[in-house]
Scaffold this active site. Structure first.
Site, PDB file in Angstrom:
ATOM      1  N   TYR A  39       3.995  -1.644   4.275  1.00 24.56           N
ATOM      2  CA  TYR A  39       2.856  -2.229   3.555  1.00 24.56           C
ATOM      3  C   TYR A  39       3.049  -3.736   3.462  1.00 24.56           C
ATOM      4  O   TYR A  39       4.006  -4.206   2.844  1.00 24.56           O
ATOM      5  CB  TYR A  39       2.779  -1.580   2.168  1.00 24.56           C
ATOM      6  CG  TYR A  39       1.687  -2.056   1.253  1.00 24.56           C
ATOM      7  CD1 TYR A  39       0.596  -2.787   1.701  1.00 24.56           C
ATOM      8  CD2 TYR A  39       1.742  -1.746  -0.105  1.00 24.56           C
ATOM      9  CE1 TYR A  39      -0.408  -3.210   0.842  1.00 24.56           C
ATOM     10  CE2 TYR A  39       0.746  -2.161  -0.984  1.00 24.56           C
ATOM     11  CZ  TYR A  39      -0.314  -2.899  -0.498  1.00 24.56           C
ATOM     12  OH  TYR A  39      -1.296  -3.323  -1.358  1.00 24.56           O
ATOM     13  N   LYS A  86       0.219  -0.637   6.717  1.00 26.86           N
ATOM     14  CA  LYS A  86      -0.946  -1.004   5.927  1.00 26.86           C
ATOM     15  C   LYS A  86      -1.007  -2.526   5.905  1.00 26.86           C
ATOM     16  O   LYS A  86      -0.152  -3.181   5.300  1.00 26.86           O
ATOM     17  CB  LYS A  86      -0.831  -0.449   4.502  1.00 26.86           C
ATOM     18  CG  LYS A  86      -1.986  -0.860   3.589  1.00 26.86           C
ATOM     19  CD  LYS A  86      -1.756  -0.383   2.158  1.00 26.86           C
ATOM     20  CE  LYS A  86      -2.865  -0.860   1.226  1.00 26.86           C
ATOM     21  NZ  LYS A  86      -2.623  -0.466  -0.179  1.00 26.86           N
ATOM     22  N   TYR A 125       9.051 -11.026  -4.615  1.00 21.25           N
ATOM     23  CA  TYR A 125       9.709 -12.003  -5.472  1.00 21.25           C
ATOM     24  C   TYR A 125      10.959 -12.619  -4.843  1.00 21.25           C
ATOM     25  O   TYR A 125      11.134 -13.834  -4.862  1.00 21.25           O
ATOM     26  CB  TYR A 125      10.059 -11.418  -6.855  1.00 21.25           C
ATOM     27  CG  TYR A 125      10.555 -12.467  -7.825  1.00 21.25           C
ATOM     28  CD1 TYR A 125       9.667 -13.386  -8.386  1.00 21.25           C
ATOM     29  CD2 TYR A 125      11.899 -12.556  -8.153  1.00 21.25           C
ATOM     30  CE1 TYR A 125      10.118 -14.368  -9.255  1.00 21.25           C
ATOM     31  CE2 TYR A 125      12.359 -13.530  -9.020  1.00 21.25           C
ATOM     32  CZ  TYR A 125      11.471 -14.439  -9.574  1.00 21.25           C
ATOM     33  OH  TYR A 125      11.912 -15.411 -10.424  1.00 21.25           O
ATOM     34  N   ARG A 143       0.399 -10.588  -2.902  1.00 23.48           N
ATOM     35  CA  ARG A 143       1.101 -10.067  -4.084  1.00 23.48           C
ATOM     36  C   ARG A 143       2.614 -10.257  -3.999  1.00 23.48           C
ATOM     37  O   ARG A 143       3.275 -10.434  -5.015  1.00 23.48           O
ATOM     38  CB  ARG A 143       0.791  -8.578  -4.279  1.00 23.48           C
ATOM     39  CG  ARG A 143      -0.540  -8.317  -4.985  1.00 23.48           C
ATOM     40  CD  ARG A 143      -0.649  -6.846  -5.373  1.00 23.48           C
ATOM     41  NE  ARG A 143      -1.907  -6.556  -6.050  1.00 23.48           N
ATOM     42  CZ  ARG A 143      -2.063  -6.557  -7.370  1.00 23.48           C
ATOM     43  NH1 ARG A 143      -1.049  -6.849  -8.149  1.00 23.48           N
ATOM     44  NH2 ARG A 143      -3.232  -6.264  -7.904  1.00 23.48           N
ATOM     45  N   THR A 166       0.311  -0.126  -5.939  1.00 22.99           N
ATOM     46  CA  THR A 166      -0.114  -1.143  -6.906  1.00 22.99           C
ATOM     47  C   THR A 166      -1.233  -0.625  -7.791  1.00 22.99           C
ATOM     48  O   THR A 166      -1.222  -0.821  -9.018  1.00 22.99           O
ATOM     49  CB  THR A 166      -0.613  -2.396  -6.161  1.00 22.99           C
ATOM     50  OG1 THR A 166       0.403  -2.847  -5.288  1.00 22.99           O
ATOM     51  CG2 THR A 166      -0.979  -3.500  -7.139  1.00 22.99           C
ATOM     52  N   ILE A 211      -6.414   2.307   3.548  1.00 23.30           N
ATOM     53  CA  ILE A 211      -5.885   2.710   2.249  1.00 23.30           C
ATOM     54  C   ILE A 211      -6.679   1.910   1.229  1.00 23.30           C
ATOM     55  O   ILE A 211      -6.519   0.699   1.100  1.00 23.30           O
ATOM     56  CB  ILE A 211      -4.376   2.452   2.149  1.00 23.30           C
ATOM     57  CG1 ILE A 211      -3.644   3.292   3.195  1.00 23.30           C
ATOM     58  CG2 ILE A 211      -3.872   2.787   0.740  1.00 23.30           C
ATOM     59  CD1 ILE A 211      -2.133   3.102   3.212  1.00 23.30           C
TER      60      ILE A 211
END
Length: 295
Positions: free
Chosen positions: A135, A163, A108, A140, A45, A205
């Protein structure tokens, strides 16, 4: 299967006249390695990967591999909300010589927990023996990969780490409870590095390490060594930097900071726009306060 630990940087991506600025990117990689970063994460990102072409993304990972020269591992972003597209993206990452790939949960389209497992399973089957860092960033993506699902990922040898970017310490403990040492826990939240490591994490991270790699590397090292007092002091010292680097959508602030520090040009790709005042002024003052800005 190789896994990844320590202070890891989600690399920002420089642009010049609309194109990928390879020279500035190489300088950022060198700055990271000199600052003690153990793993480079291009094309997440923070790297604005969603506005870059497949060729640009592959080139950015390749540049990181070339510049690192084995001094730091490289885990290239390969995620997508299309499993077929992710499989192709990981193929490109693997061809660069990267050490592994970072795969975000599909965004999404909101797959079920069973769908998440099958997404990672399909990628692993297409790329046997290639390490995957899963992740989870529900803020998000709109989907939260639950501890029970992470436990199911333990049956996929290629998935070596997760992550976890929820900032939830109970979540970290639940994953540790269900997976033990099988799954390497990595924080995806700069604000909670010390408590996350205390809950079984092996590293972070980080976005903030783009501008302060030595501070983040020291924080992780102290926390993992059990020097809680010194680690806590460093975590608190960095708190305001973290706040300012997330006061607007990532990577707007971190790219502006890197520009002020002389490492990057100021460019972003739409729909991101430059950092607003007075946030920019406050961030400049904090960089100066931490000794990261000359003059």
């Amino acid at each position: 299967m190789k896994t990844f630990e320590g202070s890891m940087t989600a690399l920002a991506t420089p642009f010049r006249d609309g194109a990928f600025d390879e020279q500035a990117y190489r300088a950022l990689v060198r700055y990271q390695i000199e600052g003690g970063t153990s793993v480079l994460i291009p094309m997440g990102t923070t790297g604005e990967s969603v506005t870059m072409t497949p060729d640009e993304r592959a080139r950015a990972v390749k540049v990181a591999v070339e510049e690192a020269k084995g001094r730091a591992a490289v885990v290239g972003g390969g995620g997508s909300n299309s499993t077929a597209e992710a499989i192709e993206s990981v193929k490109r990452v693997r061809e660069t010589g990267a050490d592994g790939t970072l795969i975000v949960t599909p965004y999404y389209n909101k797959p079920t927990q069973a769908g998440l497992v099958e997404h990672f399973r399909a990628i692993a089957r297409a790329h046997p023996g290639f390490p995957i860092v899963a992740y989870n960033v529900p803020g998000r993506t709109g989907v939260d990969m639950l501890p029970e699902t992470v436990q199911r990922l333990c049956d996929i040898p290629e998935v070596v780490a997760i992550k976890e970017a929820t900032g939830n310490m109970f979540r970290a403990l639940e994953i540790l409870e269900k997976c033990g040492e099988r799954m390497t826990l990595l924080s995806g939240d700069d604000f909670t590095v010390l408590p996350f490591i205390a809950c079984g994490g092996k590293g972070v991270i980080s976005v903030s390490s783009n501008v302060a790699p030595r501070m983040m590397a020291d924080l992780v090292s102290l926390a993992r060594a059990g020097d809680i007092a010194k680690a806590r002091d460093l975590q608190v010292r960095m708190n305001n930097l973290h706040r300012l680097l997330f006061v607007e959508s990532n990577p707007i602030p971190v790219k502006w900071a890197l520009h002020v520090m002389g490492l990057f040009g100021p460019e972003l790709r739409l729909p991101l726009v430059p950092m607003s005042e007075p946030h920019a002024s406050k961030l400049r003052d904090e960089l100066r306060h931490l000794g990261l800005l000359k003059g």
